[in-house]
Design a protein around this motif. Structure first.
Motif, mmCIF file in Angstrom:
data_model
loop_
_atom_site.group_PDB
_atom_site.id
_atom_site.type_symbol
_atom_site.label_atom_id
_atom_site.label_comp_id
_atom_site.label_asym_id
_atom_site.label_seq_id
_atom_site.Cartn_x
_atom_site.Cartn_y
_atom_site.Cartn_z
ATOM 1 N N LEU A 256 0.378 -2.119 -6.531
ATOM 2 C CA LEU A 256 -0.211 -3.105 -5.621
ATOM 3 C C LEU A 256 -0.705 -2.462 -4.326
ATOM 4 C CD1 LEU A 256 2.203 -6.152 -6.066
ATOM 5 C CD2 LEU A 256 -0.105 -5.831 -6.983
ATOM 6 N N ARG A 257 -0.884 -1.146 -4.357
ATOM 7 C CA ARG A 257 -1.344 -0.453 -3.143
ATOM 8 C C ARG A 257 -2.659 0.268 -3.396
ATOM 9 N NH1 ARG A 257 2.524 0.065 0.775
ATOM 10 N NH2 ARG A 257 1.509 1.820 1.784
ATOM 11 N N VAL A 258 -3.464 0.349 -2.347
ATOM 12 C CA VAL A 258 -4.648 1.214 -2.400
ATOM 13 C C VAL A 258 -4.190 2.576 -1.909
ATOM 14 C CG1 VAL A 258 -6.927 1.644 -1.437
ATOM 15 C CG2 VAL A 258 -6.268 -0.673 -2.053
ATOM 16 N N CYS A 259 -4.422 3.622 -2.729
ATOM 17 C CA CYS A 259 -3.900 4.938 -2.336
ATOM 18 C C CYS A 259 -4.998 5.856 -1.820
ATOM 19 C CB CYS A 259 -3.156 5.585 -3.493
ATOM 20 S SG CYS A 259 -4.196 5.765 -4.949
ATOM 21 N N GLY A 260 -6.261 5.508 -2.051
ATOM 22 C CA GLY A 260 -7.320 6.390 -1.555
ATOM 23 C C GLY A 260 -8.697 5.782 -1.775
ATOM 24 N N ILE A 261 -9.673 6.427 -1.164
ATOM 25 C CA ILE A 261 -11.062 5.972 -1.266
ATOM 26 C C ILE A 261 -11.889 7.151 -1.761
ATOM 27 C CG2 ILE A 261 -13.070 5.189 0.090
ATOM 28 C CD1 ILE A 261 -10.855 3.094 -0.068
#
Ligand SMILES: Cc1cc2nc3c(=O)[nH]c(=O)nc-3n(C[C@H](O)[C@H](O)[C@H](O)COP(=O)(O)OP(=O)(O)OC[C@H]3O[C@@H](n4cnc5c(N)ncnc54)[C@H](O)[C@@H]3O)c2cc1C
Length: 466
Positions: A256-261
């Motif tokens: 449930l997390r955004v870890c990078g772009i």
């Protein structure tokens, strides 16, 4: 970028810069990722030969004390009060907007006025007695104005500017964009206008009748884009990084997390790890950039949301001032609005010339979007036809574009938008803000406020100190 993961802000428009500023105040490490080679987004400007062309020249206005104080603290005496003047030309006459009874009575043929009055009364009463099964902007505008005025003033104009008829717009479009005619208010306005007209000759000024702006109006000696440049300077001075010409191509999710772009800089693709994200990119593009995908329903909803584009044609004219008002609106030309920058008092180079900016709405699939020569010729032809300029007075023309100028409140967009916002709110460290990021037809001060609020929500959810 080295060191522990930062909070990444996607987009360096008003909302993104405001979010970055707020995050830095809260002691976070921040990088702003921007595809363009300059900051400001829609409120930024393009420098050409020492002059700045804006994406539809902006004025700053707000009644929010925090936003006003922050912008004043950045610009000091550079922020100057501004009084805009506006004219709207239609059917060979200058009309006020919203419609005024005085204009309708004096400027339309008597037969049309009689038809309009009957139709207004009929639709007013019918609207009280019976509501349509499916409400759209068309049903709403008919009820507000009657069929005759609806067809005359709204149906064809909206279809031309937006590419689709009012029947395909959600009622929210008419509610937000077109003020309802309150019968008592209308009579009061007509009375005031009649009084004003008795003492004044010439074309009617329509200040305060186009879009009601809250608070005093401000500009700077270099236009609104200076405000966004100062915001970016403050972000940089507070330790934030602004990465220009860096396009977001993917939003990487783990659980449930955004870890990078994932970003593209020229030919190079790389991944920027992050602790959290504030998005201000168009909400549908952000939703489709997620890896793994946010699911079929989210993808379908993202594809339902549409934006209307604008091709801006900048004209350097061989006259110190061309238009009688800052902004002029037209209903029968390739452009809906032209602005004469001479009215802002900017130092325009070379002296003795002015810059006009014509706004041509279109879809990014239209020929006007891709064919610069066509856009220039359409605008030049209308300027000549309207006798605004002579051919030899057009010194230079420049074309620049905005693909995401207006969120389109098409029928059913509310459901699609809700689906995307719900999918985002299920993530622990992702917030979305701004005009494109929340798909809301807002002005700069609201976009800035949204940036602040998104940063504050992240801080609360992630229990950041401060
Ligand atoms: C013609 C016109 C006139 C207006 N006049 C006024 C006015 O006078 N006063 C006023 O207050 N408001 C005005 N507005 C509204 C104002 O422009 C917006 O409310 C405000 O600029 C929105 O800011 P934002 O940061 O939310 O979005 P944006 O300014 O659109 O910022 C989004 C940023 O994201 C970037 N981006 C997009 N995709 C990517 C990607 N894949 N990777 C990296 N970066 C990306 C864009 O380049 C952009 O910089 C006007 C709008 C228009 C269209």
């Amino acid at each position: 970028m080295s060191g522990p993961p930062r909070t990444l802000v996607l987009g360096a428009g008003c909302a993104g810069l405001a979010a970055a500023w707020r995050l830095l105040k809260r002691g976070r490490r921040v990088a702003v990722v921007e595809a363009a080679d300059h900051v400001g987004g829609l409120a930024g400007g393009i420098r050409v030969e020492g002059n700045t062309y804006e994406y539809g020249p902006h004025v700053f206005h707000t009644t929010d004390p925090e936003i006003l104080a922050d912008i004043k603290s950045l610009l000091g005496a550079e922020l100057t009060s501004y009084r805009r003047t506006i004219q709207i030309k239609f059917l060979g006459n200058y009309f006020q907007f919203p419609l005024s009874m005085a204009d309708i009575l004096f400027k339309l043929p008597p037969r049309t006025v009689a038809h309009a009055a009957l139709s207004f009364a009929y639709h007013f009463v019918a609207g009280v007695l019976r509501r349509p099964a499916v409400e759209s902007s068309e049903t709403l505008l008919r009820r507000y104005y009657g069929d005759v005025l609806y067809r005359l003033f709204f149906r064809d104009y909206i279809t031309r500017v937006w590419g689709i008829p009012p029947s395909q717009f959600s009622p929210s479009f008419a509610r937000e964009r077109i003020p309802k005619l309150d019968v008592l208010e209308l009579l009061d306005k007509a009375r005031m206008l009649l009084r004003a007209r008795l003492g004044r000759r010439g074309a009617l000024r329509t200040e305060g009748f186009v879009e009601k702006l809250e608070g005093n109006l401000y500009t700077t000696r270099e236009g609104f884009s200076l405000i966004t440049r100062r915001m970016a300077d403050r972000v940089a001075r507070s330790g934030g990084e602004v990465l220009l010409e860096t396009e977001v191509t993917g939003i990487e999710q783990q659980g449930l997390r955004v870890c990078g772009i994932t970003v593209r800089r020229g030919d190079r693709i790389s991944m920027l790890p992050c602790e959290a994200v504030v998005n201000t990119l168009p909400i549908n593009e952000a939703a489709l950039a997620f890896r793994p995908s946010l699911g079929l329903q989210v993808e379908r909803s993202a594809r339902e949301l549409r934006f209307r584009a604008i091709v801006f044609v900048g004209i350097q004219a061989a006259r110190p001032k061309v238009l009688p008002a800052t902004f002029m609106y037209f209903r029968e030309h390739s452009f809906n609005r032209i602005t004469d920058l001479a009215h802002f008092g900017f130092a325009i180079r070379p002296p003795g010339t002015t810059l006009l900016i014509a706004e041509v709405t279109c879809d990014s699939s239209d020929r006007l979007w891709t064919d610069e020569a066509l856009a220039k010729e359409a605008v030049a032809a209308d300027l000549l036809r309207e006798q605004i300029l002579r051919r030899e007075e057009i010194l230079k023309m420049h074309v620049f574009r905005s693909r995401h100028a207006y969120p389109m409140y098409t029928m059913g967009y509310e459901k699609a938008l809700k689906t995307l916002l719900e999918a985002f709110s299920a993530l622990d460290n992702f917030e979305t803000a701004g005009r494109q990021g929340r798909f809301q037809y807002v002005n700069t001060h609201v976009a800035m406020k949204m940036g602040y609020e998104a940063a504050d929500r992240l801080a609360k959810r992630l229990a950041w100190p401060g």
